[in-house]
Scaffold this motif. Structure first.
Motif, mmCIF file in Angstrom:
data_model
loop_
_atom_site.group_PDB
_atom_site.id
_atom_site.type_symbol
_atom_site.label_atom_id
_atom_site.label_comp_id
_atom_site.label_asym_id
_atom_site.label_seq_id
_atom_site.Cartn_x
_atom_site.Cartn_y
_atom_site.Cartn_z
ATOM 1 N N ARG A 21 0.945 -1.228 -0.021
ATOM 2 C CA ARG A 21 0.006 0.034 0.014
ATOM 3 C C ARG A 21 0.680 1.056 0.014
ATOM 4 N NH1 ARG A 21 -0.541 4.283 1.645
ATOM 5 N NH2 ARG A 21 0.677 3.951 3.187
ATOM 6 N N ARG A 22 0.536 2.109 -0.820
ATOM 7 C CA ARG A 22 1.432 3.553 -0.893
ATOM 8 C C ARG A 22 0.228 4.358 -1.757
ATOM 9 N NH1 ARG A 22 2.749 3.656 -5.992
ATOM 10 N NH2 ARG A 22 2.979 1.562 -6.962
ATOM 11 N N SER A 23 0.360 5.731 -1.565
ATOM 12 C CA SER A 23 -0.591 6.638 -2.178
ATOM 13 C C SER A 23 -0.240 6.558 -3.716
ATOM 14 C CB SER A 23 -0.349 8.055 -1.737
ATOM 15 O OG SER A 23 -0.610 7.858 -0.264
ATOM 16 N N VAL A 24 -1.346 6.439 -4.352
ATOM 17 C CA VAL A 24 -1.600 6.290 -5.680
ATOM 18 C C VAL A 24 -2.111 7.691 -6.196
ATOM 19 C CG1 VAL A 24 -2.564 5.279 -7.757
ATOM 20 C CG2 VAL A 24 -1.595 3.821 -5.823
ATOM 21 N N ARG A 25 -1.485 8.382 -6.940
ATOM 22 C CA ARG A 25 -2.001 9.746 -7.499
ATOM 23 C C ARG A 25 -1.954 9.671 -9.142
ATOM 24 N NH1 ARG A 25 1.734 10.510 -3.100
ATOM 25 N NH2 ARG A 25 0.657 11.528 -1.570
ATOM 26 N N GLY A 26 -2.621 8.664 -9.776
ATOM 27 C CA GLY A 26 -2.681 8.780 -11.050
ATOM 28 C C GLY A 26 -3.572 6.944 -11.459
ATOM 29 N N PHE A 132 -9.303 14.316 -8.402
ATOM 30 C CA PHE A 132 -9.248 13.022 -7.894
ATOM 31 C C PHE A 132 -8.206 12.032 -8.755
ATOM 32 C CE2 PHE A 132 -14.334 13.538 -7.306
ATOM 33 C CZ PHE A 132 -13.872 14.453 -6.300
ATOM 34 N N PHE A 133 -7.352 12.804 -9.236
ATOM 35 C CA PHE A 133 -6.051 12.105 -9.727
ATOM 36 C C PHE A 133 -6.531 11.307 -10.971
ATOM 37 C CE2 PHE A 133 -4.802 12.488 -5.268
ATOM 38 C CZ PHE A 133 -3.746 13.489 -5.463
ATOM 39 N N ASP A 134 -7.886 11.604 -11.471
ATOM 40 C CA ASP A 134 -8.203 10.748 -12.641
ATOM 41 C C ASP A 134 -9.032 9.557 -12.196
ATOM 42 O OD1 ASP A 134 -7.713 13.013 -14.486
ATOM 43 O OD2 ASP A 134 -6.016 11.902 -14.842
ATOM 44 N N SER A 173 -5.024 3.569 -3.939
ATOM 45 C CA SER A 173 -5.809 4.543 -3.349
ATOM 46 C C SER A 173 -5.025 5.742 -2.908
ATOM 47 C CB SER A 173 -6.596 3.990 -1.997
ATOM 48 O OG SER A 173 -5.548 3.341 -1.141
ATOM 49 N N CYS A 174 -5.510 6.920 -2.472
ATOM 50 C CA CYS A 174 -5.035 8.224 -2.180
ATOM 51 C C CYS A 174 -5.939 8.526 -0.988
ATOM 52 C CB CYS A 174 -4.462 9.170 -3.103
ATOM 53 S SG CYS A 174 -3.397 10.273 -2.267
ATOM 54 N N ALA A 175 -5.414 8.644 0.264
ATOM 55 C CA ALA A 175 -6.067 9.326 1.233
ATOM 56 C C ALA A 175 -6.063 10.762 1.024
ATOM 57 C CB ALA A 175 -5.691 8.960 2.676
ATOM 58 N N GLN A 176 -7.101 11.686 1.260
ATOM 59 C CA GLN A 176 -7.038 12.987 0.822
ATOM 60 C C GLN A 176 -7.724 13.831 1.941
ATOM 61 O OE1 GLN A 176 -8.414 12.237 -3.409
ATOM 62 N NE2 GLN A 176 -7.197 14.159 -3.598
ATOM 63 N N ALA A 177 -6.860 14.633 2.778
ATOM 64 C CA ALA A 177 -7.575 15.573 3.512
ATOM 65 C C ALA A 177 -8.052 16.883 2.723
ATOM 66 C CB ALA A 177 -6.358 16.083 4.669
ATOM 67 N N SER A 178 -7.181 16.808 1.527
ATOM 68 C CA SER A 178 -7.528 18.269 0.729
ATOM 69 C C SER A 178 -8.827 18.438 0.532
ATOM 70 C CB SER A 178 -6.607 18.285 -0.500
ATOM 71 O OG SER A 178 -6.665 17.209 -0.685
ATOM 72 N N VAL A 179 -9.547 17.513 -0.044
ATOM 73 C CA VAL A 179 -11.071 17.505 -0.383
ATOM 74 C C VAL A 179 -12.059 17.700 0.774
ATOM 75 C CG1 VAL A 179 -10.693 16.059 -2.301
ATOM 76 C CG2 VAL A 179 -11.107 14.843 -0.246
ATOM 77 N N LEU A 199 -14.444 14.392 6.936
ATOM 78 C CA LEU A 199 -12.903 14.260 7.589
ATOM 79 C C LEU A 199 -12.036 14.029 6.548
ATOM 80 C CD1 LEU A 199 -13.509 11.977 10.606
ATOM 81 C CD2 LEU A 199 -12.306 14.318 10.496
ATOM 82 N N MET A 200 -12.366 13.319 5.466
ATOM 83 C CA MET A 200 -11.406 12.889 4.372
ATOM 84 C C MET A 200 -11.834 12.226 3.193
ATOM 85 S SD MET A 200 -9.710 9.863 6.213
ATOM 86 C CE MET A 200 -8.431 9.184 4.669
ATOM 87 N N GLY A 201 -11.273 12.378 2.164
ATOM 88 C CA GLY A 201 -11.757 11.503 0.859
ATOM 89 C C GLY A 201 -10.665 10.524 0.715
ATOM 90 N N ILE A 217 8.113 6.886 -3.347
ATOM 91 C CA ILE A 217 7.837 5.895 -2.228
ATOM 92 C C ILE A 217 8.675 6.759 -1.131
ATOM 93 C CG2 ILE A 217 8.875 3.635 -0.979
ATOM 94 C CD1 ILE A 217 8.414 2.559 -4.130
ATOM 95 N N VAL A 218 7.920 6.764 -0.003
ATOM 96 C CA VAL A 218 8.544 7.684 0.991
ATOM 97 C C VAL A 218 8.952 6.733 2.206
ATOM 98 C CG1 VAL A 218 7.612 9.811 0.180
ATOM 99 C CG2 VAL A 218 6.219 8.577 1.625
ATOM 100 N N PRO A 219 10.041 7.252 2.745
ATOM 101 C CA PRO A 219 10.543 6.300 3.764
ATOM 102 C C PRO A 219 9.761 6.573 5.275
ATOM 103 C CG PRO A 219 11.905 8.034 3.660
ATOM 104 C CD PRO A 219 10.984 8.366 2.665
ATOM 105 N N ARG A 220 10.038 5.655 6.145
ATOM 106 C CA ARG A 220 9.271 6.028 7.507
ATOM 107 C C ARG A 220 10.784 5.943 8.524
ATOM 108 N NH1 ARG A 220 5.743 6.191 4.481
ATOM 109 N NH2 ARG A 220 3.424 5.286 4.853
ATOM 110 N N ALA A 221 10.523 6.583 9.601
ATOM 111 C CA ALA A 221 11.331 6.667 10.532
ATOM 112 C C ALA A 221 11.701 5.109 11.156
ATOM 113 C CB ALA A 221 10.714 7.620 11.732
#
Ligand SMILES: Cc1cc2nc3c(=O)[nH]c(=O)nc-3n(C[C@H](O)[C@H](O)[C@H](O)COP(=O)(O)O)c2cc1C
Length: 231
Positions: A21-26, A132-134, A173-179, A199-201, A217-221
């Motif tokens: 799972r990671r954020s998909v933006r397309g 919605f990134f299409d 999927s991409c969680a979105q607070a923006s919407v 709360l979110m989209g 891909i973004v890392p984690r602490a």
């Protein structure tokens, strides 16, 4: 030749799902079949909540409804409609949180080839949220406005359940607070009661692997930084 649908393929293990799972933006325009939608939303419903109150109300726009909603959002953003979120947002992250935020933006905008001083590029990238990134589907999660963050925790659990269930079925999927900045548009579109706060989209569908943002891909602490074990 028939192609196996994601439902017919072997399911990944729990560990694989969490890692995949990671954020998909397309997204591809292909909608998710109704029976798979039913499965993933049924799985998400198993999320735990305070006293099992299940405070989430979920509204899903697909295909034509999704396009209509996208047009409403894009019009609002282009016409400078003032955001009116139901829940207070953190305006500014500081310290380690700011660093992580900046590192994430650098990784995402780097893949999208948007320079730091490219304000038009950043505006276009931000607008992608409202397109919605299409994605052919967008879900919106609300809870009664009278609830505070102690109940919003439940909604977070629901959202992660939903996104992991989607991953298991090959759905990005991409969680979105923006919407959630324009909750009136969401309430009007779905006929939601005024007592519900958005709360979110979550935009979702099948990933378009040719979209550069999807390489991010973004890392984690390290857990040593965030988790303390005592014997
Ligand atoms: C509650 C929440 C709201 C988010 N809002 C947005 C958003 O509005 N736009 C966006 O592009 N990503 C958004 N994200 C995605 C995060 O940027 C992403 O989860 C984070 O950078 C970690 O990356 P990953 O999801 O690929 O692991 C949001 C994530 C969460 C959990």
């Amino acid at each position: 030749m028939t192609t196996a649908t994601p439902a017919a393929q072997e399911k990944p293990s729990f560990e694989e799902v969490v890692k995949q799972r990671r954020s998909v933006r397309g997204f591809l325009p292909k909608p998710v079949p109704k029976e798979i939608l039913h499965k993933v939303f049924t799985l998400a419903q198993l999320a735990p909540s305070n006293c099992n109150i299940q405070p989430w109300t979920v509204s899903v726009a697909s295909v034509d409804s999704c396009k209509q909603l996208r047009d409403k959002f894009v019009d609002a953003v282009r016409n400078g409609v003032r955001p009116n979120p139901d829940h207070a947002r953190v305006d500014k992250f500081e310290g380690v949180y700011r660093k992580r935020q900046v590192d994430t933006a650098v990784a995402l905008y780097g893949n999208m080839n948007i320079a730091r001083d490219d304000n038009d590029g950043r505006r276009r990238a931000s607008l992608r949220n409202f397109e919605f990134f299409d994605a052919p589907h967008a879900a919106f999660i609300s809870m009664p406005k009278i609830f505070n963050e102690s109940v919003a925790v439940d909604v977070g659990m629901y959202a992660q359940n939903l996104m992991l269930a989607m991953t298991a079925y090959g759905i990005g999927s991409c969680a979105q607070a923006s919407v959630s900045r324009y909750p009136d548009i969401i309430r009007e579109h779905f006929g939601l009661d005024e007592s519900l706060g958005v709360l979110m989209g979550i935009s979702f569908g099948y990933e378009d692997p040719s979209v550069p943002a999807n390489k991010t891909i973004v890392p984690r602490a390290d857990i040593e930084d965030e988790v303390k074990f005592l014997d």
